[in-house]
Design an enzyme around this catalytic site. Structure first.
Site, short mmCIF file in Angstrom:
data_model
loop_
_atom_site.label_atom_id
_atom_site.label_comp_id
_atom_site.label_asym_id
_atom_site.label_seq_id
_atom_site.Cartn_x
_atom_site.Cartn_y
_atom_site.Cartn_z
N ASP A 1 0.85 -1.18 0.00
CA ASP A 1 0.00 0.00 0.00
C ASP A 1 0.89 1.24 0.00
OD1 ASP A 1 -2.87 1.07 0.31
OD2 ASP A 1 -1.76 2.18 1.84
N ALA B 1 0.27 8.88 -0.56
CA ALA B 1 0.94 9.86 -1.40
C ALA B 1 0.37 11.25 -1.18
CB ALA B 1 0.83 9.45 -2.86
N HIS C 1 -5.96 4.31 6.13
CA HIS C 1 -5.23 5.35 5.40
C HIS C 1 -3.83 5.58 5.96
CE1 HIS C 1 -8.73 6.09 3.00
NE2 HIS C 1 -9.46 6.37 4.06
N ASP D 1 -3.39 -0.29 6.21
CA ASP D 1 -4.17 -0.77 5.07
C ASP D 1 -3.66 -2.11 4.55
OD1 ASP D 1 -5.86 1.36 5.20
OD2 ASP D 1 -4.96 2.49 3.56
#
Length: 331
Positions: A19, A22, A203, A208
């Site tokens: 995961d 960004a 998140h 995740d």
């Protein structure tokens, strides 16, 4: 016409769940700020240990899991939405002296994969739409090609494929959707479907990945079977965007970066960087190839001279300086 890709030559042995967090979504040309990889062997997914919970036993999280989690200074502002969702901002990266996406990150990734048993499949939720193209863009920005032997698969695509009407024997959610509604494939929704609670640390890259593996275990055999037949090579993924090679990002790295092994730079043009010195970069474009045995930097040549010659040179240079000062000084 749909593109076709060669599946793995034999069943996948290692699933590397990934995961990325960004700075934003694709239109903003995002940069990676957090990356997490969890490697799980096929044996662990096919032979899970179960809890004794009532009324239905739950697969326990795999015990033998290799992990690589990295925070990466994106050198780019977060969008307000991305910052509010992830809790990350540029100030926290600067305060904690985090480096950007450079050759150190590349070496860590390749070293991580080199420890896994092939065939290896990189797995991400919405991987084809976000994670894989973004990782490919960051690697390409270094001027290198990597992970050519790695396969990749998107769990959303796999889950939707298992839920099609013509595949009732291998459904992922095992129940038809109510008329007029759509099945939800978000990580939080899927986790709640199976565990009746929402996952912790949503998140965050590590959170995740843990959530994805827990969901994957619920239908591991069906999902692995689908990936054996449909995983595609990572080198078929297109970059999310293209940008100039980030030579400058290397110079910000305080530690020595060793040259990339030739086996990891397959069929790269000669204009790529062939080595990185801690003090200066030597692009091949300038006509000087530091890998050439006949080339030695000037300061190395002077340091190798005998002491007598070095002392003479220093004395000569000193005399020149004294004469120059005397000529410039008015009488």
């Amino acid at each position: 016409m749909c593109a076709t890709y060669e599946p793995p030559p034999r069943p996948i042995e290692t699933f590397v769940f990934m995961d990325l967090e960004a700075t934003g979504l694709p239109p903003s040309r995002p940069k990676i700020a957090e990356m997490c990889l969890f490697s799980v062997n096929r044996h662990a997914l096919e032979n899970p240990q179960y809890s004794n919970s009532f009324p239905k036993p739950t697969p326990l999280f795999p015990h033998l899991v290799d992990k690589l989690c990295i925070y990466i200074n994106p050198d780019k502002p977060f969008t307000p939405t991305a910052s509010s969702i992830t809790g990350l901002n540029n100030e926290v990266f600067a305060n904690n002296k985090k480096q950007s996406f450079n050759l150190h990150v590349f070496h860590m990734i390749t070293a991580f994969f080199s420890r896994q048993h092939p065939p290896i499949c990189l797995v991400a939720h919405n991987g084809y739409g976000y994670d894989f193209p973004l990782l490919k863009a960051e690697l390409s920005a270094l001027g290198i090609s990597a992970l050519d032997e790695i396969y990749c698969a998107d769990t959303i695509k796999a889950m939707k494929a298992l839920d099609r009407e013509n595949n009732q024997l291998h459904q992922f959610l095992y129940q038809p959707s109510p008329i007029g509604s759509k099945k939800k494939y978000g990580l939080r929704d899927l986790y709640f479907k199976f565990f009746k609670v929402y996952p912790l640390n949503s998140h965050s890259a590590e959170g995740d990945v843990i959530t994805l593996i827990s969901i994957f275990q619920q239908r591991a055999r069906d999902l692995m079977c689908w990936m054996d037949l449909n995983a595609r090579q990572f080198n078929t993924i297109k970059n999310m965007y293209k940008e100039n090679v980030r030579y400058a990002s290397f110079s910000k790295t305080p530690m020595n970066i060793q040259p990339v092994p030739p086996s990891l730079l397959q069929d790269q043009p000669r204009r790529r960087i062939t080595t990185v010195h801690p003090a200066i970069l030597y692009p091949v474009d300038n006509g000087i190839d530091p890998t050439d045995n006949e080339y030695t930097p000037l300061y190395h040549r002077i340091s190798e001279l005998p002491d007598e010659i070095k002392n003479t040179l220093l004395l000569f240079i000193g005399l020149i300086v004294i004469v120059w000062i005397a000529l410039k000084t008015p009488v």
